[in-house]
Design an enzyme around this catalytic site. Structure first.
Site, PDB file in Angstrom:
ATOM      1  N   HIS A   1       4.931  19.886  43.435  1.00 29.71           N
ATOM      2  CA  HIS A   1       4.090  18.794  43.946  1.00 29.71           C
ATOM      3  C   HIS A   1       4.541  18.271  45.312  1.00 29.71           C
ATOM      4  O   HIS A   1       3.745  18.156  46.235  1.00 29.71           O
ATOM      5  CB  HIS A   1       4.076  17.618  42.955  1.00 29.71           C
ATOM      6  CG  HIS A   1       3.660  17.994  41.568  1.00 29.71           C
ATOM      7  ND1 HIS A   1       2.618  18.862  41.334  1.00 29.71           N
ATOM      8  CD2 HIS A   1       4.122  17.626  40.350  1.00 29.71           C
ATOM      9  CE1 HIS A   1       2.466  19.002  40.024  1.00 29.71           C
ATOM     10  NE2 HIS A   1       3.372  18.268  39.405  1.00 29.71           N
TER      11      HIS A   1
ATOM     12  N   HIS B   1      -1.955  20.263  40.244  1.00 28.69           N
ATOM     13  CA  HIS B   1      -3.053  19.297  40.199  1.00 28.69           C
ATOM     14  C   HIS B   1      -2.969  18.260  41.315  1.00 28.69           C
ATOM     15  O   HIS B   1      -3.954  17.599  41.613  1.00 28.69           O
ATOM     16  CB  HIS B   1      -3.171  18.643  38.814  1.00 28.69           C
ATOM     17  CG  HIS B   1      -2.073  17.686  38.495  1.00 28.69           C
ATOM     18  ND1 HIS B   1      -0.890  18.083  37.944  1.00 28.69           N
ATOM     19  CD2 HIS B   1      -1.981  16.357  38.661  1.00 28.69           C
ATOM     20  CE1 HIS B   1      -0.120  17.020  37.788  1.00 28.69           C
ATOM     21  NE2 HIS B   1      -0.755  15.958  38.207  1.00 28.69           N
TER      22      HIS B   1
ATOM     23  N   ASP C   1      10.776  20.393  38.389  1.00 28.84           N
ATOM     24  CA  ASP C   1       9.555  19.841  37.804  1.00 28.84           C
ATOM     25  C   ASP C   1       8.641  19.211  38.860  1.00 28.84           C
ATOM     26  O   ASP C   1       7.422  19.221  38.701  1.00 28.84           O
ATOM     27  CB  ASP C   1       9.929  18.786  36.750  1.00 28.84           C
ATOM     28  CG  ASP C   1       8.748  18.413  35.876  1.00 28.84           C
ATOM     29  OD1 ASP C   1       8.055  19.332  35.399  1.00 28.84           O
ATOM     30  OD2 ASP C   1       8.505  17.205  35.677  1.00 28.84           O
TER      31      ASP C   1
ATOM     32  N   LEU D   1      -2.592  19.225  26.933  1.00 28.37           N
ATOM     33  CA  LEU D   1      -3.246  19.226  28.245  1.00 28.37           C
ATOM     34  C   LEU D   1      -4.764  19.355  28.098  1.00 28.37           C
ATOM     35  O   LEU D   1      -5.524  18.665  28.783  1.00 28.37           O
ATOM     36  CB  LEU D   1      -2.705  20.376  29.101  1.00 28.37           C
ATOM     37  CG  LEU D   1      -3.207  20.405  30.538  1.00 28.37           C
ATOM     38  CD1 LEU D   1      -2.700  19.215  31.328  1.00 28.37           C
ATOM     39  CD2 LEU D   1      -2.802  21.703  31.230  1.00 28.37           C
TER      40      LEU D   1
ATOM     41  N   GLU E   1       7.831   7.636  39.168  1.00 22.93           N
ATOM     42  CA  GLU E   1       7.190   7.378  37.874  1.00 22.93           C
ATOM     43  C   GLU E   1       7.951   6.272  37.161  1.00 22.93           C
ATOM     44  O   GLU E   1       9.168   6.140  37.333  1.00 22.93           O
ATOM     45  CB  GLU E   1       7.239   8.631  37.005  1.00 22.93           C
ATOM     46  CG  GLU E   1       6.537   9.829  37.599  1.00 22.93           C
ATOM     47  CD  GLU E   1       6.705  11.065  36.712  1.00 22.93           C
ATOM     48  OE1 GLU E   1       5.765  11.407  36.002  1.00 22.93           O
ATOM     49  OE2 GLU E   1       7.805  11.645  36.737  1.00 22.93           O
TER      50      GLU E   1
ATOM     51  N   LYS F   1      12.170   9.467  37.624  1.00 22.09           N
ATOM     52  CA  LYS F   1      11.604   8.858  36.416  1.00 22.09           C
ATOM     53  C   LYS F   1      12.257   7.497  36.212  1.00 22.09           C
ATOM     54  O   LYS F   1      13.323   7.234  36.740  1.00 22.09           O
ATOM     55  CB  LYS F   1      11.867   9.757  35.219  1.00 22.09           C
ATOM     56  CG  LYS F   1      11.117  11.074  35.323  1.00 22.09           C
ATOM     57  CD  LYS F   1      10.944  11.714  33.992  1.00 22.09           C
ATOM     58  CE  LYS F   1       9.995  12.900  34.064  1.00 22.09           C
ATOM     59  NZ  LYS F   1       8.594  12.525  34.208  1.00 22.09           N
TER      60      LYS F   1
ATOM     61  N   ARG G   1      -4.125  29.522  18.036  1.00 23.47           N
ATOM     62  CA  ARG G   1      -3.868  30.208  16.762  1.00 23.47           C
ATOM     63  C   ARG G   1      -4.467  29.480  15.567  1.00 23.47           C
ATOM     64  O   ARG G   1      -4.891  30.101  14.590  1.00 23.47           O
ATOM     65  CB  ARG G   1      -2.363  30.345  16.518  1.00 23.47           C
ATOM     66  CG  ARG G   1      -1.699  31.430  17.318  1.00 23.47           C
ATOM     67  CD  ARG G   1      -0.224  31.288  17.221  1.00 23.47           C
ATOM     68  NE  ARG G   1       0.193  29.917  17.515  1.00 23.47           N
ATOM     69  CZ  ARG G   1       1.441  29.483  17.519  1.00 23.47           C
ATOM     70  NH1 ARG G   1       2.409  30.307  17.222  1.00 23.47           N
ATOM     71  NH2 ARG G   1       1.739  28.240  17.815  1.00 23.47           N
TER      72      ARG G   1
ATOM     73  N   LYS H   1       1.353  25.063  35.509  1.00 23.14           N
ATOM     74  CA  LYS H   1       2.776  24.985  35.853  1.00 23.14           C
ATOM     75  C   LYS H   1       3.574  24.899  34.554  1.00 23.14           C
ATOM     76  O   LYS H   1       3.000  24.476  33.555  1.00 23.14           O
ATOM     77  CB  LYS H   1       3.026  23.795  36.768  1.00 23.14           C
ATOM     78  CG  LYS H   1       3.317  22.468  36.053  1.00 23.14           C
ATOM     79  CD  LYS H   1       3.828  21.408  36.995  1.00 23.14           C
ATOM     80  CE  LYS H   1       4.671  20.420  36.244  1.00 23.14           C
ATOM     81  NZ  LYS H   1       5.073  19.252  36.967  1.00 23.14           N
TER      82      LYS H   1
HETATM   83  P1  NAP Z   1       0.990  22.084  23.787  1.00 26.44           P
HETATM   84  O1  NAP Z   1       0.454  20.730  23.487  1.00 26.44           O
HETATM   85  O2  NAP Z   1       2.237  22.547  23.139  1.00 26.44           O
HETATM   86  O3  NAP Z   1      -0.177  23.116  23.425  1.00 26.44           O
HETATM   87  C1  NAP Z   1       0.013  24.506  23.403  1.00 26.44           C
HETATM   88  C2  NAP Z   1      -1.281  25.174  23.013  1.00 26.44           C
HETATM   89  O4  NAP Z   1      -1.060  26.585  22.952  1.00 26.44           O
HETATM   90  C3  NAP Z   1      -1.811  24.757  21.647  1.00 26.44           C
HETATM   91  O5  NAP Z   1      -3.228  24.738  21.693  1.00 26.44           O
HETATM   92  C4  NAP Z   1      -1.332  25.907  20.756  1.00 26.44           C
HETATM   93  O6  NAP Z   1      -2.170  25.985  19.628  1.00 26.44           O
HETATM   94  C5  NAP Z   1      -1.495  27.097  21.687  1.00 26.44           C
HETATM   95  N1  NAP Z   1      -0.650  28.229  21.361  1.00 26.44           N
HETATM   96  C6  NAP Z   1       0.698  28.224  21.149  1.00 26.44           C
HETATM   97  N2  NAP Z   1       1.112  29.462  20.846  1.00 26.44           N
HETATM   98  C7  NAP Z   1       0.017  30.266  20.857  1.00 26.44           C
HETATM   99  C8  NAP Z   1      -0.194  31.650  20.621  1.00 26.44           C
HETATM  100  N3  NAP Z   1       0.798  32.483  20.296  1.00 26.44           N
HETATM  101  N4  NAP Z   1      -1.446  32.121  20.717  1.00 26.44           N
HETATM  102  C9  NAP Z   1      -2.481  31.312  21.045  1.00 26.44           C
HETATM  103  N5  NAP Z   1      -2.342  30.007  21.277  1.00 26.44           N
HETATM  104  C10 NAP Z   1      -1.100  29.485  21.184  1.00 26.44           C
HETATM  105  O7  NAP Z   1       1.187  22.290  25.357  1.00 26.44           O
HETATM  106  P2  NAP Z   1       0.469  21.509  26.550  1.00 26.44           P
HETATM  107  O8  NAP Z   1       1.199  20.254  26.798  1.00 26.44           O
HETATM  108  O9  NAP Z   1      -0.991  21.460  26.299  1.00 26.44           O
HETATM  109  O10 NAP Z   1       0.799  22.451  27.789  1.00 26.44           O
HETATM  110  C11 NAP Z   1       0.131  23.662  28.029  1.00 26.44           C
HETATM  111  C12 NAP Z   1       0.595  24.217  29.370  1.00 26.44           C
HETATM  112  O11 NAP Z   1       0.254  23.285  30.391  1.00 26.44           O
HETATM  113  C13 NAP Z   1       2.102  24.419  29.491  1.00 26.44           C
HETATM  114  O12 NAP Z   1       2.334  25.518  30.337  1.00 26.44           O
HETATM  115  C14 NAP Z   1       2.583  23.143  30.186  1.00 26.44           C
HETATM  116  O13 NAP Z   1       3.767  23.340  30.902  1.00 26.44           O
HETATM  117  C15 NAP Z   1       1.413  22.903  31.118  1.00 26.44           C
HETATM  118  N6  NAP Z   1       1.276  21.504  31.541  1.00 26.44           N
HETATM  119  C16 NAP Z   1       1.057  20.514  30.607  1.00 26.44           C
HETATM  120  C17 NAP Z   1       0.899  19.209  31.029  1.00 26.44           C
HETATM  121  C18 NAP Z   1       0.608  18.104  30.051  1.00 26.44           C
HETATM  122  O14 NAP Z   1       0.400  16.968  30.500  1.00 26.44           O
HETATM  123  N7  NAP Z   1       0.569  18.351  28.764  1.00 26.44           N
HETATM  124  C19 NAP Z   1       0.968  18.904  32.401  1.00 26.44           C
HETATM  125  C20 NAP Z   1       1.188  19.937  33.317  1.00 26.44           C
HETATM  126  C21 NAP Z   1       1.324  21.229  32.868  1.00 26.44           C
HETATM  127  P3  NAP Z   1      -1.726  26.721  18.239  1.00 26.44           P
HETATM  128  O15 NAP Z   1      -0.382  26.195  17.888  1.00 26.44           O
HETATM  129  O16 NAP Z   1      -2.813  26.369  17.300  1.00 26.44           O
HETATM  130  O17 NAP Z   1      -1.711  28.162  18.558  1.00 26.44           O
END
Ligand code: NAP
Length: 481
Positions: A239, A177, A234, A22, A215, A328, A51, A147
């Site tokens: 939304h 969003h 979801d 994200l 979608e 979807k 981390r 979310k």
């Molecule tokens: P992601 O790609 O899995 O990223 C997770 C992040 O958290 C990474 O930077 C990870 O880095 C860090 N992290 C994990 N464990 C940690 C810990 N113990 N301490 C500190 N940092 C830690 O997830 P994402 O897709 O970006 O989603 C993040 C959030 O946004 C979630 O709640 C998701 O539901 C929400 N969201 C995402 C999207 C999307 O399009 N991606 C859309 C809507 C909502 P390290 O592994 O280096 O720690």
């Protein structure tokens, strides 16, 4: 056009999960675009936190690549370099002790402090607790929560309680969003900034309202997460519910966070329970691809599509149903709200086409804008024949490409956090109320072990969803990209 952007105070923004998907796709490129447009104060700083061990140069390279991939035409090397000067990185373990003292040292006094929780929800509580314990957040600090906010009412309530141990409600920004989208805010401008629509915006003149979020993609790499949620959790609980609230709510006394959110909450509380027969669930399925394969769970009863008829038990909407659908692998990527007005009570024309109901469509995507169908006389001689034509207001056409190059939802919302404006964020009671309405529906499916209807990928959803409308003598608007 003179731009009147409200200035932003100097800030330190920490992005927990600063190396995640994200942050890479939305948050960091969005912040860059605000910088590029001159809307970021010189004193702004952005601190990535996760981390992974990474030095400042390594993080800046990561962000440079993200901007290149996701910031569109604003990717200018000099501007990118100037933006990267604002960035730093701290390795922090959300559930341990590593890095927290370093983060505390990094934060400046006398600037707005904002903490974006762009991590899995299981880490929200641990981060909130540590921000407090290490005295990193002051009383004016803001936290931004992604979310999903809970899985049901109980878990949302528990999460609210955990956050409330360390932060006041005025400091908590729960992101949806969809609320940051230009057209969604325009819905309020159209309703409450014109005399034209609001007097007709009720059961006396509106036949029904359709809200569609379709979608074309499947569950992608999120199979495991999605299978535990489904379309109801979801998409609908957050939304679609927000779109429903903004469409149905009473005029707030002013455009102010609590005034707007009070009115939205009243809508959620006025929703009637949905009858089992008025809700249709689906799973995409064909010979070559299927939801079950995508989520690697052949027994899954989770829906990738849902359609339903909703009633709002209040004076304004008594007798006017709202039809919601989201799915979807649909035929087109479309998000829109359609307000279908009633037909005139009596036709004076002999050659009545029978299609004289006005329709106001508010399009979130594609081509953000609105159109209104009106009935006119078909041009030319030979009698009084009527046709329906659209009065189209696609923003890019009406306002020019530049004016229509509006900030992405995330950019706008992050800047609202820094400004301290909660209007476009969900309040804790709103989220809990939305779950309170959603939970019995999902519980019913679970108890009955309901199996979703199959639908062809690239279609408009299961047949049964068409029947849901046909039974009422209505039909879904065609899905057109
Ligand atoms: P992601 O790609 O899995 O990223 C997770 C992040 O958290 C990474 O930077 C990870 O880095 C860090 N992290 C994990 N464990 C940690 C810990 N113990 N301490 C500190 N940092 C830690 O997830 P994402 O897709 O970006 O989603 C993040 C959030 O946004 C979630 O709640 C998701 O539901 C929400 N969201 C995402 C999207 C999307 O399009 N991606 C859309 C809507 C909502 P390290 O592994 O280096 O720690």
């Amino acid at each position: 056009m003179v731009s009147r952007v409200i200035p932003v105070d100097p800030f330190d923004l920490v992005i927990f999960g600063g190396t995640g998907d994200l942050a890479r796709r939305k948050i960091l490129p969005g912040l860059y675009r605000r910088f590029f447009d001159g809307q970021m104060p010189d004193e702004a700083r952005i601190i990535g936190a996760a981390r992974s061990e990474m030095d400042e140069a390594g993080y800046r390279d990561f962000v440079r690549d993200a901007i290149k991939e996701f910031s569109g035409k604003r990717n200018d090397p000099n501007m990118v370099s100037a933006f990267l000067e604002k960035l730093s990185y701290v390795a922090v373990d959300a559930t341990g002790t590593d890095g927290w003292k370093d983060l505390a040292k990094t934060m400046r006094a006398d600037v707005v402090k904002a903490y974006y929780f762009s991590v899995g929800p299981s880490l929200f509580g641990a981060i909130a607790e540590r921000l407090h314990k290490y005295k990193i957040a002051d009383d004016a600090a803001r936290i931004v929560v992604e979310k999903p906010f809970g899985h049901d009412r109980e878990s949302a309530r528990a999460l609210n309680a955990t956050l409330a141990e360390h932060f006041d409600e005025t400091q908590i920004y729960r992101i949806d969003h969809y609320l940051g989208k230009e057209t969604v805010q325009n819905l309020m401008a159209v309703r409450f900034g014109n005399m034209l629509f609001e007097p007709l915006w009720n059961a006396q003149y509106v036949d029904h309202i359709q809200i569609t979020v379709a979608e074309t993609v499947g569950v992608g790499g999120r199979g495991e997460y999605y299978d535990r949620s489904g379309a109801m959790r979801d998409m609908v609980q957050n939304h679609l519910m927000q779109l429903l609230c903004l469409t149905a709510m009473e005029p707030p006394s002013k455009y102010d966070p609590d005034a707007v959110r009070d009115e939205k909450l009243k809508v959620i509380r006025a929703l009637e329970p949905v009858e089992h027969s008025e809700i249709v669930r689906g799973q995409y399925k064909s010979k070559s691809e299927s939801y079950l394969k995508d989520v690697e769970n052949p027994e899954s009863l989770t829906e990738s599509y849902v359609a339903m008829k909703i009633r709002i038990a209040n004076w304004r909407w008594n007798g006017t149903p709202f039809y919601l659908r989201t799915g979807k692998k649909m035929k087109a990527r479309v998000s829109e709200i359609v307000v279908r007005f009633k037909e005139p009570p009596h036709s004076i024309f002999e050659e009545d086409t029978g299609q004289s109901a006005n329709e106001l469509t508010i399009r979130l995507q594609p081509n953000e804008g609105m159109d209104l169908t009106v009935t006119i006389k078909e041009p030319g001689p030979g009698g009084m024949r009527l046709i329906d034509v659209p009065l189209d207001m696609t923003f890019a056409e009406a306002l020019g490409e530049e004016a229509a190059d509006v900030p992405d939802a995330y950019e706008r919302l992050i800047m609202d956090v820094i400004r301290g404006n909660q209007t476009l964020f969900m309040r804790g009671d709103e989220v809990e109320a939305a779950w309170a309405w959603t939970d019995p529906i999902i519980d019913g499916w679970t108890e009955r072990e309901d199996r979703p209807f199959p639908y062809e990928p690239g279609s408009t959803g299961p047949e049964e969803a068409l029947i849901l409308m046909h039974r009422d003598g209505r039909r879904w608007r065609e899905l057109r990209a």
